[in-house]
Design an enzyme around this catalytic site. Sequence first.
Site, PDB file in Angstrom:
ATOM      1  N   ASP A   1       0.973  -1.162   0.127  1.00  0.00           N
ATOM      2  CA  ASP A   1       0.140   0.014  -0.017  1.00  0.00           C
ATOM      3  C   ASP A   1       0.876   1.127   0.053  1.00  0.00           C
ATOM      4  O   ASP A   1       1.970   1.368   0.362  1.00  0.00           O
ATOM      5  CB  ASP A   1      -0.817  -0.097   1.169  1.00  0.00           C
ATOM      6  CG  ASP A   1      -0.221   0.081   2.651  1.00  0.00           C
ATOM      7  OD1 ASP A   1       0.882  -0.793   2.654  1.00  0.00           O
ATOM      8  OD2 ASP A   1      -0.647   0.881   3.479  1.00  0.00           O
ATOM      9  N   GLU A   2       0.408   2.481  -0.482  1.00  0.00           N
ATOM     10  CA  GLU A   2       0.926   3.812  -0.313  1.00  0.00           C
ATOM     11  C   GLU A   2       2.361   3.770  -0.914  1.00  0.00           C
ATOM     12  O   GLU A   2       3.193   4.424  -0.378  1.00  0.00           O
ATOM     13  CB  GLU A   2       0.682   4.298   1.109  1.00  0.00           C
ATOM     14  CG  GLU A   2      -0.749   4.411   1.501  1.00  0.00           C
ATOM     15  CD  GLU A   2      -0.773   4.687   2.697  1.00  0.00           C
ATOM     16  OE1 GLU A   2       0.135   4.683   3.686  1.00  0.00           O
ATOM     17  OE2 GLU A   2      -1.692   5.481   3.186  1.00  0.00           O
ATOM     18  N   VAL A   3       2.586   2.823  -1.939  1.00  0.00           N
ATOM     19  CA  VAL A   3       3.928   3.043  -2.576  1.00  0.00           C
ATOM     20  C   VAL A   3       4.074   4.294  -3.508  1.00  0.00           C
ATOM     21  O   VAL A   3       3.212   4.720  -4.334  1.00  0.00           O
ATOM     22  CB  VAL A   3       4.112   1.935  -3.447  1.00  0.00           C
ATOM     23  CG1 VAL A   3       5.510   1.843  -4.132  1.00  0.00           C
ATOM     24  CG2 VAL A   3       4.070   0.452  -2.415  1.00  0.00           C
TER      25      VAL A   3
END
Length: 258
Positions: A30-32
């Site tokens: 997530d949230e890369v």
Amino acid sequence: TNPSVYGFVEAIYHDLTQSFPDAFVHVGGDEVNLGCWNSSTSVRQWMATNNVTDLADLYDIFETKLLDIVVRKFNRTPIVWQEVFNLNLTLTNGTIVDVWKGFDTETIIAATDQSYPVIVSGCWYLDHLNQDWRNLYNCNPRAFEGGNQQLVIGGHASMWGEKVDASNFMSRVWPRASAVAERLWSGDVEQMGAAATVTERLESFRCLMVQRGIDASPIRPGHCDREVRYCRNQTSGQNTNSEQSQQPHSRVEIVQEA
């Protein structure tokens, strides 16, 4: 783009699977910040050499290798955050999609339509203090139209740690996590009648936790049948340093009263 990264990750997964015999491994994703890779000269050179022009394709290569390690090397079922699915990255068969961006029915329907199992966590972020136990209890992860509801196989409550420490962790988690547990373990709590009595049962359970020394928060005004009194006692320190020994040490005792 650095082969040693995969050896390092494999070593972590090895230790993880040795410590926890569960059938699942959450590989994240997530949230890369894909744009960050553009700041690396070695990454840009690797992409040029391997004819990779899109950062999402580079991310796909990385995640595919991680999933392959989890499945092939350790025979575990991988779980990924929903971004991995939303970006249309390559997933192994049976990969579980963890939907965390609220009750995102669009992603739930799309994933189950492609035969991916789903777990929901977006309803149950315990660090969201604007949600009391009833908000958490009322979230039914199978309450959507379309898709395959039977592929929504569960969920989890998460207590993220940005604004918690040992002083408030337990009171943030309990008894709100208990409401999540009943929803997930019992399913349709309205149809089975559990919802009609949940307030009284949760309040009673909270009192049992408090009597056992767990700092569970009240769910409404009132008191427990056996009340708990918190007393702050001051005791002198035993440190030989004269300056420190003059400072009182405080501790909190829990006293059960009939």
